[in-house]
Design an enzyme around this catalytic site. Structure first.
Site, short mmCIF file in Angstrom:
data_model
loop_
_atom_site.label_atom_id
_atom_site.label_comp_id
_atom_site.label_asym_id
_atom_site.label_seq_id
_atom_site.Cartn_x
_atom_site.Cartn_y
_atom_site.Cartn_z
N HIS B 455 0.83 -1.21 0.00
CA HIS B 455 0.00 0.00 0.00
C HIS B 455 0.86 1.26 0.00
O HIS B 455 0.68 2.17 -0.81
CB HIS B 455 -0.93 -0.01 1.22
CG HIS B 455 -1.78 1.21 1.33
ND1 HIS B 455 -1.41 2.31 2.05
CD2 HIS B 455 -2.96 1.51 0.74
CE1 HIS B 455 -2.34 3.24 1.94
NE2 HIS B 455 -3.30 2.78 1.15
N CYS B 833 -1.75 -2.38 -16.39
CA CYS B 833 -1.84 -1.31 -15.40
C CYS B 833 -1.25 -1.74 -14.07
O CYS B 833 -1.46 -1.10 -13.06
CB CYS B 833 -3.28 -0.86 -15.23
SG CYS B 833 -4.35 -2.17 -14.64
#
Lengths: 877, 877
Positions: B455, B833
């Site tokens: 993250h 992506c």
């Protein structure tokens, strides 16, 4: 070429089952071999598929073809829909490729209306019969086609009986039935908002759609999933001229079997209900009589039935299940099919047919459904006891068998109760390796969480224990002292029962019938299976007990020994925990030295049990944190042994926690960080093999050392180097030239994708399809239960991919791995040891891609042997 | 055909870099174009590989060939190894295919011994020089070849200087040096246990092996990993006749650049150290002088150097970095190579060379390393400040940039401090979506856990913030109020610095130089990149700010908007939490209704920022439990809003916990269980697109709705049906005929394996290579840090597969998916992506398999544009 959507019975035959469904194909076949079959036609399964593709509409092309065949039927019977002098009545019956008894819908007496009922009354001289037909049709049509509940009509009937002061339906007069028909139609209008349809063609159109629709009803969907029937097959629809078993005492309906479906005995077996339609036999409202009772009243019919039964059995070369109707003393055959039977009967019939010279061994092998053997190998509930029981829930059928006993919530309680001779069932949120002894002591294991490859499921199958897993409807109380299911609350000591073959859970005690494999026919069938199968069948066994059981059931070696499953025996876990919390390589080696002799002892027993047949030992696989102590007491004990503080131990345990342990520090990743683990395990395997080889010079032991979770060829190379160096040193020290093999699990997608590279370094591959399925789908097997339900409901999946191999995705990887692996290493030996190794359809796939062996839990070995034989026979055909 | 293992400089040329290494190939080339190069030969990189294959031995075939070339060298120089009248001395230098400055070993003056030193002293008339050579050789050989630490010898030198009362080495007399040589050899014998080798051939053999060995030294391994150089390449070894820069004031050694490597200015730049060997220049013990100073003393040499510099630059058509030695007023070139340079210089040189007509635009594009652009786009530490700093640790270079500031431990503190104008760095175990605002406020983020796709890393890259992740050496105190690293303990308010491009962490404050992209050359280069690249470059942007930044950096659309990343803004999370704990569909819909306008507003801003270029919006992806409240306060708040008890909310939260959430209830599995989520998100996208289209009729907006985590074609079908139904209703209600596309991420291995089926239902594919890598390897990206270190050490992996695409395994799946997908749907648009979309080597792979676009975080857009151009140019070549 334009498709043909409808076939007259004269146009089809028994080999057109895919297109016409089982019932349709057999009606055609019976017609063609000259049996008395009413006239009719079959609308194909392709029409059903087309109906769904067209957004649940029957398109004009199909409609036109149906109309054409209705006209033909009218011509050949000389009757006409709605005709006042000679009206045509038909039944409309579903019939899929595979038999799905009772799962889909049927409508009888279609074509009847107020005009027709009068004509029927007049022509038959039996107005009561005519009106009974009419009210039955209204009731059935309303229920099946329009979804007006049958029970609403039953209430009206009860009311009528009360009014008239009679007890049974047959006591109602023609007038009563007329009134009822009116009341029925009124209720129909109230519920649907329009008049009950009078036009037979409209009735037929709606009825056909209803049968198509019934392919998608919830119970059919569940049945299909349980029986491996693809949704895409669709159902055919049979439109058959009505014959009436309810026209008086010279009429009746019945069911017959060419042999006894319960025992397999070669004896004609049939039941009949006089003056009744087929639905009365099925509903069980009246008790039918043995067919022998009509020998006096209808001796010709009896004789004819026997002849037909023999003729059909000879024709199909299998036991036949037949439906028939007698109308005014004339026999009509309405259906025949290969009869459902118990496992015991299946074996006996197949063996008997071979003895009688009617079929050969291969055909016999193909006649037995391998999955049915489960009931022979495990206990089951008697039919009567199930009928009387209250089902309170359903979980996954994780390990077959039947369990009934007092509830306990911990492994300790299970052990204690079992020691007192009590029968208990262990109910848990989920199980862990620490529960193994309690699981053994219990009659069965029921868990609220986890799927077909959860710990509880895998271990239970391994030990042959009954297990229902992942019953997500179970809600435990906060303190864990009770749970609720199906609206009941259960505490320790309450009694429940559950069936590991169906997943059904019942309130209270049910009678368990023990399984028995001491059956001569079973032995014969297994002998034949071994004769024709081309893949070997090994077993997944972690303990000497499992290995011995599997050997007894015919295992030709061990395909998977999960070394870690032995760690919870006795106090072995202590040494293993010491290893885990070690700071240095030296400390780890000291702890591993304690484990070495224990593992070696286990392996010696496994080699001995397999008598020189191959034994594959997989190296330590799970993440280490699975083994850490959980109780304060155990943590303190470990801290004391290691001379660390409790906080330090807790810190180490916390450090081992992983976000996604399934993809974490496990498998070959362990010996890459801690090579000493692989060194210890290699020593244990080689020393064990050397000892057993010495004790049994008549065997040739070639131990197979298996590296788990390889995804990169260099992982294999690294661990193999450790193994080879250690093993060669051991062999040299012992002066032995024993051979050994080093191979790998293929359970990571990347391993399959790079199988060519890995095969250069591996003597064997073994597909670990549990993990391979997990990673290929990205489905955590512990968590997938949360959404798989929705997947079945929406038909995104039809089967649990952890139970039945996904041949499209996972299978593609397997095929690639086999081809690339063999291309790089022609000597590569390839097997499967995931749970799929015991699933018949998965076994068939494994055979098709050329695996050398399958390996499954001990109690699935006979199933796998039979499935492997069937696969080999089918592939050769 | 037998391999040729050794090449004389006359035999090779500059295009043989793979075989001869960069240094060897260029020594050959310089020889061939007539520059003054000492004689010598190169042992090939293949010989190095063979050395490792032979278990770190040089085999006889190679040895024989070396001996042959030594003989040739002796013949051509007229010198002989160990000869008392005309002895041959050589240097032995490493040289890999790619330049790895200072990473491998070099030995000078090889061939010297007691006999030779006397000859040299006599012949040169400079005994001090001869003995200095000897002691240098003993020192270097002992260190490099035998591993006796250099510093031990330095101590002896210091001791000698003390005894003699002198301060610098040059003050030591010949006699002192003789004594030192004896002392050195004694120490060698003490350490190694045998006499220092006198035989030059033995010296050479050992030196060559030492250079081969140095290919595998730890710093070389780290350098290779950082610079994408495969271990398999190996190094060549160059054996070169010695020339001496330390023979007096008419001798010297130096380094020259054909242009300024710092600024790129077109100006010859060189430094020289008179009376010194090359190692003295490199070691930095004496300060070299500017080359201009020899204009007076050695004007011819100066002129010659300038001419050679021009000649080499013209020849190689790139800025040259050269090493040279002057021996008694004669110039020798010892090395030339394309010079390392700063990003700014790289751009300027490339643009200037085009202006000067020396190279074309394509060559210019290929000259700039895309990864270097990072320093232009982000801040960096000045060289001097790094030199002076104390490094305390190293983590993963997760997001480039340089951060220096006071430590804070929570996002709240970061916000508060930033509001006060303080520079702070946020140090966390790991970050979660709740930390985003604090992350923005901080100068940089440092985490103890998590990898390149954690993250913290993903979010930091997205916002262009500096981040060092997964520094596992950080140990937090139990109460989290301090941590230790590199032996220091840091509390809140203490100052540290770290470099997100290297992962290095430093004690105290370092000076940060801001990045600057307002560079004319940068703009020129980007213009050229866009001209030659064939793939589009989009950005991963979740917020309007990110989108605007990416647009500024040249993004041609949004390839990935992670809708859930906006949920933590303001109090949006409240409504989302209400949705999560809802019991019924209606409750969920009510909560979703609150979220709809917020999402719509975000999407409107994204569509506006992209001015009609494509915007792909991925539907909700993470498991719901990521969003549940964690503090008691938040739980109470939610309980109150929903009218539930705190225990009930806690029960729901516990129920959402998963064993392996990465493979749990997430992605398209969410709308399959809760279709209303997809309905809401579709409405938000379509309504936003309609509004922006209305406001900007000059654009043509075609929103792209993306379904995540598809692994089964029917999942795609199911969710697509919801989207299409909802979208069509919205468009119909608005009276619009706007087009839209529905596509899917390919991030589950099974999706790639069944891409043909899925492509029939998808308008586009976008490879989510983070998850695809995770599942293909079975590596949890949150946990892999625990064992990847061992993988690098053992060379099982050379790169982090989450940072650099695994083209062998994951790439195979991608290639299959592209081929099968396009075969089933020729209009299929395909992109990537995952984080790999901004990695140059991964971009090259994407180009090679024919992707239509790559999408990366905003600050990587220029890198991806340049990498895409290079890929297109290389592929066309």
């Amino acid at each position: 070429m334009a498709k043909k959507w409808v076939y007259d019975f004269e146009e089809g035959n028994k080999d057109m089952r895919e297109l016409l469904g089982g019932k349709g194909a057999n009606l055609c076949e019976m017609t063609n071999i000259g049996l008395p079959v009413p006239k009719g036609f079959t609308i194909t399964t392709e029409a059903c598929t087309q109906y769904y593709e067209d957004g649940c509409e029957i398109n004009d092309e199909i409609k036109a073809e149906i109309a054409e065949h209705v006209a033909k039927l009218e011509a050949s019977t000389g009757k006409k829909f709605g005709d006042k002098t000679n009206p045509l009545l038909v039944s409309v019956r579903s019939g899929a490729r595979a038999s799905m008894p009772g799962m889909m819908d049927t409508i009888l007496n279609l074509g009847i209306n107020l005009d027709v009922v009068d004509t029927l009354a007049e022509k038959s001289g039996n107005p009561r019969w005519a009106w009974d037909c009419y009210r039955r049709f209204i009731q059935m049509f309303s229920d099946v086609v329009m979804g007006v509940s049958k029970s609403e009509f039953e209430k009206l009937i009860d009311k009528k009986k009360n009014e008239k002061g009679v007890k049974s339906d047959v006591e109602l007069t023609t007038e009563d039935l007329k009134e009822l028909a009116d009341e029925f139609k009124e209720m129909y209008k109230g519920a649907i908002g329009k008049d009950f349809p009078d036009d037979p063609k409209e009735q037929l159109d709606e009825a056909i759609k209803a049968v198509f629709r019934s392919w998608d009803n919830p119970r059919a969907n569940v049945y299909r999933r349980d029986n491996d029937i693809p949704y895409s097959w669709g159902t055919a629809v049979n439109v058959v001229e009505m014959v009436f078993g309810n026209m008086g005492d010279d009429s009746g309906s019945g069911v017959a079997f060419s042999r006894d479906p319960a025992t397999g005995e070669n004896k004609f077996y049939a039941e009949i209900l006089m003056n009744a339609q087929g639905e009365d036999v099925v509903s069980g409202a009246r008790t039918p009589m043995k067919i022998e009772e009509i020998q006096k009243t209808l001796p010709e019919i009896y004789k004819q039935l026997l002849e037909i039964s023999d003729k059909l059995e000879d024709h199909y070369r299998d036991m036949q299940d037949m439906e028939f109707t007698i109308e005014h003393g004339k026999l009509y055959m309405l259906q025949c099919r290969n009869g459902k039977r118990t496992a015991k009967a299946a074996l006996k019939i197949a063996c008997d047919l071979v003895k009688e010279g009617k079929i050969d061994e291969k055909t016999a092998l193909l006649q037995v459904d391998p999955r049915n053997l489960d009931t022979l190998l495990h206990g089951s509930f008697s039919k009567d006891t199930v009928k009387a029981a209250t089902q309170i829930g359903k979980g996954l059928p994780a390990a077959p068998g039947a369990a009934s006993g007092k509830i306990v919530f911990t492994a300790e309680e299970a052990k204690a109760a079992a020691a007192n001779g009590e029968k208990v069932v262990l109910v848990r949120l989920e199980t862990s390796p620490e529960d193994i002894e309690g699981m053994k002591a219990a009659q069965g294991i029921l868990t609220a969480r986890g799927g077909m490859t959860s710990h509880a499921a895998v271990v239970a199958r391994g030990m042959g224990a009954c297990c229902v897993a992942g019953c997500s409807d179970i809600t435990f109380s906060e303190d864990g002292s009770s749970f609720t299911l199906g609206g009941h609350t259960y505490k320790e000591g309450d009694v429940i029962s559950f069936d590991g073959s169906t997943g059904n859970i019942y309130d209270g005690a049910l009678t368990v019938q023990e399984g028995a494999i001491e059956d001569e026919d079973f032995a014969t069938m297994m002998k034949w299976a071994d004769k024709y199968k081309t893949m070997a069948v090994r077993t997944n066994a972690d303990t000497p007990t499992d290995a011995a059981k599997a050997r007894e059931l015919g295992a030709e070696g061990i395909g998977l020994c999960r070394t870690e499953h032995m760690f919870f025996q006795g106090n072995r876990i202590d040494a293993f925990r010491e290893m885990i919390v070690s700071d240095t390589k030296e400390e780890r080696e000291a702890a591993l030295d304690k484990i070495l002799p224990l593992q070696q002892g286990d392996f010696e027993q496994l080699f001995t049990a397999m008598e020189g047949d191959p034994v594959t030992i997989r190296f330590l696989d799970p993440p280490l944190h699975e083994f850490v102590p959980k109780t304060e007491e155990d943590i303190e004990k470990l801290a004391k042994t290691k001379g660390k503080t409790v906080d330090e131990i807790k810190g180490i345990i916390a450090g081992l926690k992983e976000a996604n342990p399934m993809m974490g520090h496990r498998g070959c990743r362990l010996p890459i960080t801690y090579p000493e683990i692989a060194v210890m395990q290699t020593k244990a395997v080689i020393r064990a093999a050397l000892n057993v080889q010495k004790a049994h010079p008549e065997w040739t032991i070639v131990p197979e050392l298996e590296v788990p979770l390889v995804g990169i060829d260099k992982e294999m190379e690294f661990v193999k180097d450790i193994i080879v160096e250690t093993a060669d040193a051991e062999l040299k020290a012992a002066g032995s030239n024993m051979q050994y093999k080093v191979g790998t699990m293929i359970e990571i997608p990347r391993a399959a994708l790079t199988a060519g590279d890995i095969a250069k370094k591996a003597a064997f591959f073994c597909f670990g399809t549990n993990d391979l399925t997990q990673m290929t789908f990205g489905f955590s097997r512990d968590d997938a239960g949360k959404f798989l339900g929705s997947y079945y409901d929406e038909k995104i999946l039809e089967n649990d991919p952890f139970a039945k191999l996904d041949t499209v995705g996972v299978g593609k990887l397997m095929k690639m791995a086999v081809e690339d692996g063999r291309a790089a290493n022609p000597d590569l030996h390839i097997g499967i040891c995931g749970e799929h190794g015991g699933d018949p359809s998965s076994v068939e796939f494994c055979n098709s891609i050329g695996l050398d062996y399958v390996s499954c839990s001990p109690f699935r070995v006979p199933i796998a042997r039979l499935a492997a034989a069937q696969a080999a026979i089918k592939q050769a055909q």
